[in-house]
Design an enzyme around this catalytic site. Structure first.
Site, mmCIF file in Angstrom:
data_model
loop_
_atom_site.group_PDB
_atom_site.id
_atom_site.type_symbol
_atom_site.label_atom_id
_atom_site.label_comp_id
_atom_site.label_asym_id
_atom_site.label_seq_id
_atom_site.Cartn_x
_atom_site.Cartn_y
_atom_site.Cartn_z
ATOM 1 N N LYS A 177 0.857 -1.174 0.000
ATOM 2 C CA LYS A 177 0.000 0.000 0.000
ATOM 3 C C LYS A 177 0.897 1.230 0.000
ATOM 4 O O LYS A 177 1.843 1.304 0.772
ATOM 5 C CB LYS A 177 -0.879 -0.033 1.254
ATOM 6 N N THR A 226 5.266 6.506 3.391
ATOM 7 C CA THR A 226 3.988 6.092 3.997
ATOM 8 C C THR A 226 3.483 4.824 3.333
ATOM 9 O O THR A 226 2.566 4.854 2.539
ATOM 10 C CB THR A 226 2.914 7.179 3.835
ATOM 11 N N GLU A 260 0.599 9.502 -6.565
ATOM 12 C CA GLU A 260 -0.411 10.555 -6.706
ATOM 13 C C GLU A 260 -0.265 11.291 -8.025
ATOM 14 O O GLU A 260 0.740 11.946 -8.285
ATOM 15 C CB GLU A 260 -0.286 11.532 -5.536
ATOM 16 N N ASN A 299 -2.200 17.326 -3.606
ATOM 17 C CA ASN A 299 -1.408 17.650 -2.421
ATOM 18 C C ASN A 299 -1.581 19.085 -1.923
ATOM 19 O O ASN A 299 -0.985 19.461 -0.924
ATOM 20 C CB ASN A 299 0.069 17.368 -2.691
#
Lengths: 233, 233
Positions: free
Chosen positions: A8, A19, A105, A228
């Site tokens: 993930k 992360t 992202e 973001n």
């Protein structure tokens, strides 16, 4: 014997993880220390070779579990069995690491920046990261713009030794730069076609030594900025 | 005595200058070596302390011309006259440098990242640049998001020594982080109002020593990506 994995991500992702969670499981019978060494090695060649934005986080986890149900001859610190296991573990880790970048992202491209001919492997990695993290290179990747000058710039600003007149750059199958200059007969239409695709390699030869390394990166897109900047944490 | 200046930017801009021209002119009577030293010093505190995207170029020029028409007592290597001249030159250079950042591609904010309490001045500069070049910090600046966790992350990933539990962070006039944690009574509405403005300071105290330095940076916007991906060079 089987190895499974799930991960993930993503963003805040460069070397040394971010992360991110990655859980690997195998039914192999393997000594704990051999498994640990195998995991460390697999990470070094996969998750520690990707970057989305050069930023990092502290909440990364990679774990591998082995329950021994495969009932193979126990894998110890060396031997052919362990080598095969390591190769398989590295393949799973590389696949997951690339998926993380693709899933970054706003990312629309997966690009391998491969540097060879550096003075050392460490310098090759430094040079590859400088290119892979340059906002101007990453926006050029976004726009499928074969902007070799930005790649030269990113090499030059990095901490690795570079001699501009020895640099060769290849995008996909097409060599576009030799001795630091654009090849007059480079087929830029082919390069642009490569760059419009979702996945390709930028190969950089520094001509200074035998150090080689590579990283996976994504493009910098308007969507990355939107994701973001448009929420408050 | 007068000093004038004009500069052209911008993007591909970090330390050590970028695709940038700056011409300064003065009518002062000043020795060539004194002028050179004054210029170098003024650059170090202005143009070499700004960043738009961390990328660099090779075609930067800064020149200062003095024609002596002011007929002042000649400015030599030391003395009060030279000190005043230097201060004035630094003021002009700082103003131009800030204008370059404000005029950066897609930039909507001008933010000073000021680090104090580092072990050395060099480490303060490294820490300031790590924050000022972080894509996640720069998108948070774009979105006026007081995301102190991203600032902590950018400090932590940099090469400067940082002890998380000693870090204090101030945005504008409001101290939001103390000992590495969000202050429960920080007035975040005031912080957000500051961040919606066009120009402010992020002050970071590392609590480790007496090293201090600062850089000027801009935000990372969708417009930056658009400008740098949507054309072919």
């Amino acid at each position: 014997m089987t190895i499974g994995g799930i991960a993930k991500g993503v963003a805040m992702l460069e070397p040394h993880l971010a992360t991110m969670f990655c859980f690997l499981a195998t039914d192999a019978v393997i000594a704990a220390d051999a498994l640990q060494v195998s995991l460390r090695r697999a990470m070094d060649r996969s998750f520690n070779r990707v970057t989305v934005d050069g930023d990092e986080s502290t909440s990364d986890t990679v774990a591998v579990l082995a329950n021994g149900l495969a009932e193979n001859a126990p894998l110890e610190r060396s031997g052919r069995g362990l080598r095969q296991f390591r190769q398989a573990l590295e393949a799973v880790a590389e696949k997951l690491a690339k998926m993380l970048v693709q899933d970054g992202e706003g990312a629309t491209k997966l690009v391998q920046v491969r540097v060879s001919g550096a003075r050392t492997r460490r310098e090759a990695l430094i040079a590859a990261r400088s290119v892979a993290n340059s906002p101007l290179v990453k926006t050029a990747i976004c726009g499928a713009d074969p902007n070799w000058g930005r790649i030269m710039m990113a090499l030059g600003k990095g901490a690795a030794k570079v001699a501009a007149d020895r640099v060769a750059i290849q995008i996909g199958e097409e060599r576009i730069v030799e001795r630091g200059m654009l090849r007059p007969d480079a087929r830029m239409d082919r390069v642009e076609a490569t760059m419009r695709g979702g996945e390709y390699t930028i190969g950089i030869e520094l001509g200074l030594g035998r150090g080689a390394d590579s990283v996976w990166t994504s493009d910098l897109t308007e969507e990355y900025v939107r994701l973001n900047s448009k929420y408050t944490t």
